[in-house]
Design a protein around this motif. Structure first.
Motif, PDB file in Angstrom:
ATOM      1  N   ILE A 185      56.639 103.850   2.419  1.00  0.00           N
ATOM      2  CA  ILE A 185      57.292 104.286   3.812  1.00  0.00           C
ATOM      3  C   ILE A 185      56.264 104.650   4.863  1.00  0.00           C
ATOM      4  O   ILE A 185      56.026 104.093   5.879  1.00  0.00           O
ATOM      5  N   SER A 186      55.209 105.297   4.518  1.00  0.00           N
ATOM      6  CA  SER A 186      54.040 105.784   5.281  1.00  0.00           C
ATOM      7  C   SER A 186      53.128 104.808   5.744  1.00  0.00           C
ATOM      8  O   SER A 186      52.714 104.569   6.830  1.00  0.00           O
ATOM      9  N   ARG A 187      52.867 103.870   4.737  1.00  0.00           N
ATOM     10  CA  ARG A 187      52.288 102.478   5.065  1.00  0.00           C
ATOM     11  C   ARG A 187      52.556 101.461   6.052  1.00  0.00           C
ATOM     12  O   ARG A 187      51.889 101.438   7.037  1.00  0.00           O
ATOM     13  N   LEU A 188      53.933 101.513   5.973  1.00  0.00           N
ATOM     14  CA  LEU A 188      54.740 100.645   7.246  1.00  0.00           C
ATOM     15  C   LEU A 188      54.643 101.403   8.416  1.00  0.00           C
ATOM     16  O   LEU A 188      54.477 100.927   9.223  1.00  0.00           O
ATOM     17  N   LYS A 189      54.761 102.709   8.507  1.00  0.00           N
ATOM     18  CA  LYS A 189      54.834 103.447   9.832  1.00  0.00           C
ATOM     19  C   LYS A 189      53.313 103.412  10.295  1.00  0.00           C
ATOM     20  O   LYS A 189      53.075 103.484  11.446  1.00  0.00           O
ATOM     21  N   ILE A 190      52.343 103.515   9.147  1.00  0.00           N
ATOM     22  CA  ILE A 190      51.146 103.387   9.936  1.00  0.00           C
ATOM     23  C   ILE A 190      50.736 102.030  10.560  1.00  0.00           C
ATOM     24  O   ILE A 190      50.127 101.987  11.577  1.00  0.00           O
ATOM     25  N   ARG A 219      60.897  87.379 -12.589  1.00  0.00           N
ATOM     26  CA  ARG A 219      60.953  88.377 -13.934  1.00  0.00           C
ATOM     27  C   ARG A 219      60.250  89.850 -13.692  1.00  0.00           C
ATOM     28  O   ARG A 219      60.978  90.475 -14.457  1.00  0.00           O
ATOM     29  N   PHE A 220      59.311  89.710 -12.892  1.00  0.00           N
ATOM     30  CA  PHE A 220      58.637  91.084 -13.032  1.00  0.00           C
ATOM     31  C   PHE A 220      58.830  91.966 -11.603  1.00  0.00           C
ATOM     32  O   PHE A 220      58.592  93.092 -11.474  1.00  0.00           O
ATOM     33  N   GLY A 221      59.284  91.062 -10.455  1.00  0.00           N
ATOM     34  CA  GLY A 221      59.410  91.810  -9.092  1.00  0.00           C
ATOM     35  C   GLY A 221      58.170  91.493  -8.345  1.00  0.00           C
ATOM     36  O   GLY A 221      57.045  91.264  -8.614  1.00  0.00           O
ATOM     37  N   VAL A 222      58.564  91.357  -7.023  1.00  0.00           N
ATOM     38  CA  VAL A 222      57.464  90.980  -5.926  1.00  0.00           C
ATOM     39  C   VAL A 222      56.366  92.161  -6.001  1.00  0.00           C
ATOM     40  O   VAL A 222      56.784  93.303  -5.914  1.00  0.00           O
ATOM     41  N   GLY A 223      55.351  91.729  -5.869  1.00  0.00           N
ATOM     42  CA  GLY A 223      53.974  92.649  -5.940  1.00  0.00           C
ATOM     43  C   GLY A 223      54.002  93.387  -7.304  1.00  0.00           C
ATOM     44  O   GLY A 223      53.111  94.411  -7.377  1.00  0.00           O
ATOM     45  N   ALA A 224      54.292  92.980  -8.451  1.00  0.00           N
ATOM     46  CA  ALA A 224      54.356  93.679  -9.701  1.00  0.00           C
ATOM     47  C   ALA A 224      53.021  93.943 -10.174  1.00  0.00           C
ATOM     48  O   ALA A 224      52.619  94.968 -10.514  1.00  0.00           O
ATOM     49  N   GLY A 225      52.236  92.980  -9.733  1.00  0.00           N
ATOM     50  CA  GLY A 225      50.675  93.072 -10.153  1.00  0.00           C
ATOM     51  C   GLY A 225      49.951  94.383  -9.541  1.00  0.00           C
ATOM     52  O   GLY A 225      48.919  94.763 -10.106  1.00  0.00           O
ATOM     53  N   SER A 226      50.432  94.719  -8.579  1.00  0.00           N
ATOM     54  CA  SER A 226      49.978  95.702  -7.916  1.00  0.00           C
ATOM     55  C   SER A 226      49.992  97.292  -8.314  1.00  0.00           C
ATOM     56  O   SER A 226      49.157  98.065  -8.513  1.00  0.00           O
ATOM     57  N   ILE A 244      48.848  99.193  -0.118  1.00  0.00           N
ATOM     58  CA  ILE A 244      48.467  98.064   0.877  1.00  0.00           C
ATOM     59  C   ILE A 244      48.748  96.730   0.281  1.00  0.00           C
ATOM     60  O   ILE A 244      49.392  95.809   0.993  1.00  0.00           O
ATOM     61  N   LYS A 245      48.450  96.643  -0.971  1.00  0.00           N
ATOM     62  CA  LYS A 245      48.481  94.949  -1.392  1.00  0.00           C
ATOM     63  C   LYS A 245      49.820  94.845  -1.624  1.00  0.00           C
ATOM     64  O   LYS A 245      50.303  93.775  -1.327  1.00  0.00           O
ATOM     65  N   PHE A 246      50.649  95.654  -1.940  1.00  0.00           N
ATOM     66  CA  PHE A 246      52.069  95.630  -2.360  1.00  0.00           C
ATOM     67  C   PHE A 246      52.973  95.188  -0.927  1.00  0.00           C
ATOM     68  O   PHE A 246      53.507  94.157  -1.056  1.00  0.00           O
ATOM     69  N   LEU A 287      57.961 105.530  -7.852  1.00  0.00           N
ATOM     70  CA  LEU A 287      56.829 106.620  -7.848  1.00  0.00           C
ATOM     71  C   LEU A 287      55.924 106.242  -6.448  1.00  0.00           C
ATOM     72  O   LEU A 287      55.443 107.319  -6.016  1.00  0.00           O
ATOM     73  N   TYR A 288      56.091 105.199  -5.660  1.00  0.00           N
ATOM     74  CA  TYR A 288      55.210 104.858  -4.837  1.00  0.00           C
ATOM     75  C   TYR A 288      56.107 104.760  -3.251  1.00  0.00           C
ATOM     76  O   TYR A 288      55.611 104.381  -2.397  1.00  0.00           O
ATOM     77  N   GLN A 289      57.460 105.389  -3.586  1.00  0.00           N
ATOM     78  CA  GLN A 289      58.231 105.036  -2.388  1.00  0.00           C
ATOM     79  C   GLN A 289      57.688 105.703  -1.025  1.00  0.00           C
ATOM     80  O   GLN A 289      57.672 105.077  -0.066  1.00  0.00           O
TER      81      GLN A 289
END
Length: 556
Positions: free
Chosen positions: A216-221, A129-136, A162-164, A210-212
């Motif tokens: 991407i940076s988090r995954l690269k880190i 309904r809201f998407g994976v990690g919507a609460g983040s 990080i949480k998402f 808005l967090y795109q």
């Protein structure tokens, strides 16, 4: 809730505080371990302690955000459900405390009947309904202002991202995904899982774009990549742990029009290694492969397209033959499965360590068996063939459509036919097809005309097989599967290099002639093998039609 805490304290005085500090999703598992019960029995125990009814199957109300704000539903992991007698229920994965009930009363004028349900089922609906990690990420644009009465502490962007990302990977593991693809679009970020070989879009929060850049940076880190380098592709790895599950994630970045596309390949290190006996081979095929890989020298090839399970098959072969008296060395790109007792090295092209250069060094290491991740060029092929002639067993992969095509491919690379004929022992062509979900399998509704048409396209004699129409099954679709399929099974074609095939190779015969000789000697084709799986109720007719002869179909 007070009665429940008292009951928990009688089991262990520290248990109430320990559970309170655990996430809602893990509380049942923690308590089930303490009680030595199954999760379903644990819910029944909680229900009796706190007086809330447990509902195994529930129907979610149609427009849930008009009943309670999205922020509350996400934070408390609860859902409005329809109960008998037009009662409005509110289902939780863990009993609500007094504070939760206060905010629910302040945010809605409805009188709710509180009840319990499995947290996994509740999370599944919330994700859809809201998407994976919507609460983040908080509420979507359409829900701004609905929770002004609720005081919340805003997390900073880094913690949110990080949480998402962690939740996204955990959900992928839960859904049995093998890959996660992050694909920046013009005004959005598309994320898809690959499950059982098919791409499945992930339901995402509306404000994710808005967090795109941060995602991407988090995954690269996490993969220890250069976050400032956005013009060139990069490769890395992530060691990820979720509970008792350890996974190795291969990361690949690629600059595209609207940013960087990132692909994650998930390798579950906690799973038991695949044995050759579990690869879905027929008895004759199994014996042929074991006979080839246990010889003192020669080369055995596994062929097929990308994602057809070639590396898994090679590792199953290694597991079959490894022994203290056998020295096995592999060269891979990258090392996907760590196998104890053997020596594995990884290609590093940036420093000049290619398959060919590594193979030269390996030959000076006194190996008995050499496993080459892939034969990509003529130099690697030539060294591999000569190594097999000089007393080494060589296992490798090649990208061809069928088993006979491997011979033509190697000859096209410039290998001498007489060398190939004397070294090649066996070629295994392989594909993966989706397996019917055992929980919702049912008899297929095909007519004899439809089956006859399909069998002719698969080059199988319909007259001998129409009697098996009652054995064919399909998956109806259920909560445990994706559209009637769950998992995959391999389809094989084994070409044994017999004396007649050797003579054909020496004469540089075309692939179709080699294939005709093999068929005359009893080789089972991909089509015939896949049809056997259909007759056994393992896969569907639609799945194996990928092996159909399109020209033959057009002629009908």
């Amino acid at each position: 809730m007070e009665n429940l805490n008292k009951a928990l304290a009688t089991i262990d005085p520290d248990l109430p505080s320990a559970i309170a500090s655990t996430s809602i999703d893990k509380r049942i598992d923690v308590l089930a371990e303490k009680l030595a019960r199954q999760p379903a029995d644990t819910y029944e125990w909680i229900s009796s302690m706190c007086g809330l009814p447990f509902i195994a199957k529930f129907t979610v109300s149609k427009d849930i955000t008009t009943i309670l704000p999205e922020k509350l539903l996400l934070e408390y992991a609860c859902l409005p459900v329809d109960l008998e007698g037009d009662c409005q229920g509110l289902i939780f994965g863990w009993p609500p405390d007094g504070t939760m009930k206060k905010w629910i009363r302040a945010s809605s004028n409805s009188d709710f009947v509180y009840c319990l349900g499995q947290i996994s089922d509740i999370r599944k609906v919330i994700n859809e309904r809201f998407g994976v990690g919507a609460g983040s990420f908080g509420e979507g644009e359409g829900n701004v202002g609905l929770v002004s009465k609720i005081e919340t502490i805003q997390e900073d962007e880094d913690a949110v991202v990080i949480k998402f990302v962690n939740e996204l990977i955990k959900q992928a593991l839960h859904d049995r995904a093998t890959d996660i693809h992050f694909e920046p679009q013009k005004n959005s970020l598309q994320i898809r899982y690959r499950i059982d070989g098919s791409l499945v879009p992930v339901s995402l929060p509306p404000n994710l774009v808005l967090y795109q850049a941060a995602i991407i940076s988090r995954l690269k880190i996490m993969a220890k990549l250069n976050i400032s380098e956005k013009r060139r592709p990069q490769d890395g790895r992530i060691a990820f742990r979720s509970g008792d599950t350890s996974i190795d994630i291969r990361v690949s970045t690629l600059p595209i029009s609207y940013g960087e596309s990132i692909s994650l390949r998930l390798l579950n290190l906690s799973e038991a290694p695949v044995e050759l006996e579990g690869m879905g081979l027929g008895q004759k095929q199994f014996e042929q492969i074991v006979n080839a890989i246990t010889r003192p020298h020669g080369i055995t090839l596994v062929t097929g397209p990308t994602g057809s399970g070639k590396s898994t098959m090679l590792n199953a072969c290694i597991h079959k033959i490894r022994a203290p008296e056998i020295r096995i060395i592999t060269v891979e790109d990258p090392v996907e499965y760590e196998i104890s007792g053997i020596n594995q090295c990884q290609v590093q092209s940036d420093i000049g360590m290619t398959f060919a250069s590594a193979l030269r060094s390996i030959l000076r290491q006194d190996p008995d068996v050499i496993m080459i991740g892939e034969i990509r060029d003529a130099e690697t092929a030539d060294i591999a063939i000569r190594a097999s002639i000089t007393g080494h067993m060589v296992l490798s992969t090649l990208h061809t459509n069928d088993s006979a095509g491997a011979v033509s491919r190697l000859c096209d690379m410039g290998l001498e036919p007489f060398l190939l004929a004397s070294s090649l022992q066996l070629v295994l062509a392989q594909r993966l097809v989706r397996r019917i979900c055992p929980h919702c399998a049912q008899k297929a509704d095909y007519t004899s005309e439809q089956l006859e048409y399909a069998l002719r396209a698969l080059r199988i004699n319909p007259e001998q097989e129409l009697a098996n129409i009652d054995k064919i099954k399909v998956g109806a679709g259920c909560d445990r599967c994706k559209h009637g399929y769950r998992g995959r099974i391999a389809v094989h074609e084994v070409l044994v290099i017999s004396d007649k095939v050797q003579q054909a190779i020496i004469k540089n015969a075309p692939a179709r002639e080699i294939r005709a000789i093999a068929l005359g000697e009893g080789m089972q084709t991909l089509q015939a093998c896949s049809w056997e799986h259909v007759k056994q109720g393992r896969t569907t007719l639609e799945e194996i039609m990928q092996f159909a002869d399109k020209n033959n179909m057009d002629d009908e």
